[in-house]
Design a protein around this motif. Structure first.
Motif, PDB file in Angstrom:
ATOM      1  N   CYS A  37      20.454  52.005  42.825  1.00 30.86           N
ATOM      2  CA  CYS A  37      18.781  52.061  42.350  1.00 30.86           C
ATOM      3  C   CYS A  37      18.945  52.139  40.970  1.00 30.86           C
ATOM      4  O   CYS A  37      17.905  51.443  40.395  1.00 30.86           O
ATOM      5  CB  CYS A  37      18.260  53.193  42.965  1.00 30.86           C
ATOM      6  SG  CYS A  37      17.981  52.887  44.852  1.00 30.86           S
ATOM      7  N   ARG A  38      19.709  53.052  40.251  1.00 33.17           N
ATOM      8  CA  ARG A  38      19.379  52.992  38.844  1.00 33.17           C
ATOM      9  C   ARG A  38      19.871  51.781  37.999  1.00 33.17           C
ATOM     10  O   ARG A  38      19.126  51.442  37.071  1.00 33.17           O
ATOM     11  CB  ARG A  38      20.385  54.382  38.200  1.00 33.17           C
ATOM     12  CG  ARG A  38      19.865  55.513  38.690  1.00 33.17           C
ATOM     13  CD  ARG A  38      21.059  56.665  38.145  1.00 33.17           C
ATOM     14  NE  ARG A  38      20.687  57.979  38.687  1.00 33.17           N
ATOM     15  CZ  ARG A  38      19.617  58.690  38.416  1.00 33.17           C
ATOM     16  NH1 ARG A  38      19.089  58.578  37.155  1.00 33.17           N
ATOM     17  NH2 ARG A  38      19.645  59.835  39.124  1.00 33.17           N
ATOM     18  N   GLU A  39      20.862  51.034  38.645  1.00 30.10           N
ATOM     19  CA  GLU A  39      21.250  49.778  37.988  1.00 30.10           C
ATOM     20  C   GLU A  39      20.258  48.608  38.517  1.00 30.10           C
ATOM     21  O   GLU A  39      20.652  47.439  37.749  1.00 30.10           O
ATOM     22  CB  GLU A  39      22.706  49.494  38.471  1.00 30.10           C
ATOM     23  CG  GLU A  39      23.671  50.738  37.803  1.00 30.10           C
ATOM     24  CD  GLU A  39      25.007  50.240  38.253  1.00 30.10           C
ATOM     25  OE1 GLU A  39      25.415  49.565  39.046  1.00 30.10           O
ATOM     26  OE2 GLU A  39      25.910  51.098  37.783  1.00 30.10           O
ATOM     27  N   LEU A  40      19.622  48.632  39.467  1.00 28.46           N
ATOM     28  CA  LEU A  40      18.943  47.620  39.884  1.00 28.46           C
ATOM     29  C   LEU A  40      17.458  47.150  38.940  1.00 28.46           C
ATOM     30  O   LEU A  40      16.666  48.397  38.734  1.00 28.46           O
ATOM     31  CB  LEU A  40      18.310  48.073  41.257  1.00 28.46           C
ATOM     32  CG  LEU A  40      17.673  46.979  42.260  1.00 28.46           C
ATOM     33  CD1 LEU A  40      18.778  45.734  42.460  1.00 28.46           C
ATOM     34  CD2 LEU A  40      17.249  47.407  43.544  1.00 28.46           C
ATOM     35  N   GLU A  41      17.601  45.718  38.771  1.00 28.20           N
ATOM     36  CA  GLU A  41      16.531  45.529  37.905  1.00 28.20           C
ATOM     37  C   GLU A  41      15.289  45.230  38.960  1.00 28.20           C
ATOM     38  O   GLU A  41      15.532  44.914  40.100  1.00 28.20           O
ATOM     39  CB  GLU A  41      16.602  44.078  37.192  1.00 28.20           C
ATOM     40  CG  GLU A  41      17.595  44.120  36.200  1.00 28.20           C
ATOM     41  CD  GLU A  41      17.246  45.029  34.833  1.00 28.20           C
ATOM     42  OE1 GLU A  41      15.943  44.911  34.683  1.00 28.20           O
ATOM     43  OE2 GLU A  41      17.706  45.932  34.405  1.00 28.20           O
ATOM     44  N   PRO A  42      13.994  45.463  38.597  1.00 25.32           N
ATOM     45  CA  PRO A  42      12.796  45.033  39.459  1.00 25.32           C
ATOM     46  C   PRO A  42      13.354  43.784  40.136  1.00 25.32           C
ATOM     47  O   PRO A  42      13.454  42.853  39.185  1.00 25.32           O
ATOM     48  CB  PRO A  42      11.540  45.461  38.497  1.00 25.32           C
ATOM     49  CG  PRO A  42      12.080  46.114  37.695  1.00 25.32           C
ATOM     50  CD  PRO A  42      13.440  45.954  37.465  1.00 25.32           C
ATOM     51  N   THR A  43      13.095  43.723  41.157  1.00 23.74           N
ATOM     52  CA  THR A  43      13.137  42.375  42.111  1.00 23.74           C
ATOM     53  C   THR A  43      12.271  42.270  42.999  1.00 23.74           C
ATOM     54  O   THR A  43      12.011  43.171  43.817  1.00 23.74           O
ATOM     55  CB  THR A  43      14.498  42.244  42.555  1.00 23.74           C
ATOM     56  OG1 THR A  43      14.872  40.923  42.817  1.00 23.74           O
ATOM     57  CG2 THR A  43      15.303  43.278  43.265  1.00 23.74           C
ATOM     58  N   SER A 102      19.600  40.266  46.362  1.00 26.09           N
ATOM     59  CA  SER A 102      19.316  38.819  46.501  1.00 26.09           C
ATOM     60  C   SER A 102      19.469  38.138  47.952  1.00 26.09           C
ATOM     61  O   SER A 102      18.818  37.115  48.215  1.00 26.09           O
ATOM     62  CB  SER A 102      20.303  37.883  45.589  1.00 26.09           C
ATOM     63  OG  SER A 102      21.626  38.023  46.073  1.00 26.09           O
TER      64      SER A 102
END
Length: 166
Positions: A37-43, A102
Motif C-alpha cells: 500500500c505504501r508503494e502503490l500509486e493512486p490507481t 493492473s
C-alpha cells in the motif's frame, strides 16, 4: 447473549504473546500488505467481465427478491450494501499473495463478497433494524401510556400526537 443468567463469569483478559501458531503468519501478511500500500500509486481497479456479469446478476436477483417480498427494510439495507461488494473484493485482491493492481478484480473475490453480504451483513443489519424498530415502537407506546396516565386516563388523539410528537 443467553436469555438466562450466566452460570459463570469469564472476564476478558490479555492472552499469551502468541495466541496461535497463525499469529506470526498474519503479522507478516499484514506487513506485506502495508508495504504494498505504501508503494502503490493512486490507481483505478476494474472488474473482470465475468466479475461484472456475476455482480450485476446478483444485484438484479436481490432487487427482484426484495421487491416481490415487499421487504422495505431489506431493500433499503441492500441498496446500501450493494456497493460494499466491490469494496470487499478490492480488499481481497489487496490481501492476495499475487496482488497486481493492473489485473481486473477476479470473479472468486466478487463471489465471496456477495456471499458475505448475503450470509453475514444482510442478516446482521436486518436484526439491528428490527431491534431498533422494536425499541422505538415500545418507547412510543410507553410515552403515550405515561401521557394518558398523567392526564387522568383521558386524552384526545390530537393531544397525544402533540405531546408524543408522532
Amino acid at each position: 447473549s443467553p436469555q438466562r443468567p450466566k452460570e459463570r463469569w469469564l472476564p476478558l483478559e490479555e492472552g499469551p504473546a502468541l495466541i496461535s501458531d497463525f499469529e506470526s503468519i498474519a503479522i507478516s501478511h499484514l506487513e506485506r500488505i502495508d508495504m504494498v500500500c505504501r508503494e502503490l500509486e493512486p490507481t483505478a481497479m476494474h472488474l473482470s467481465p465475468e466479475s461484472q456479469e456475476y455482480w450485476t446478476a446478483w444485484q438484479c436477483g436481490r432487487e427482484q427478491f426484495y421487491e416481490s417480498s415487499r421487504d422495505e427494510h431489506g431493500a433499503q439495507i441492500f441498496g446500501r450494501l450493494s456497493p460494499t461488494v466491490v469494496k470487499l473484493a478490492i480488499l481481497f485482491e489487496l490481501g492476495s499473495s499475487d496482488f497486481d493492481p493492473s489485473r481486473p478484480i477476479r470473479l472468486e473475490y466478487i463471489q465471496e463478497a456477495c456471499r458475505q453480504i448475503d450470509e453475514y451483513f444482510m442478516p446482521t443489519a436486518k436484526a439491528i433494524y428490527e431491534s431498533v424498530g422494536c425499541n422505538i415502537e415500545k418507547n412510543i407506546v410507553d410515552r403515550i401510556t405515561q401521557f394518558v396516565k398523567a392526564n387522568g386516563g383521558k386524552a384526545t388523539q390530537r393531544e397525544i400526537s402533540q405531546h408524543v410528537k408522532i
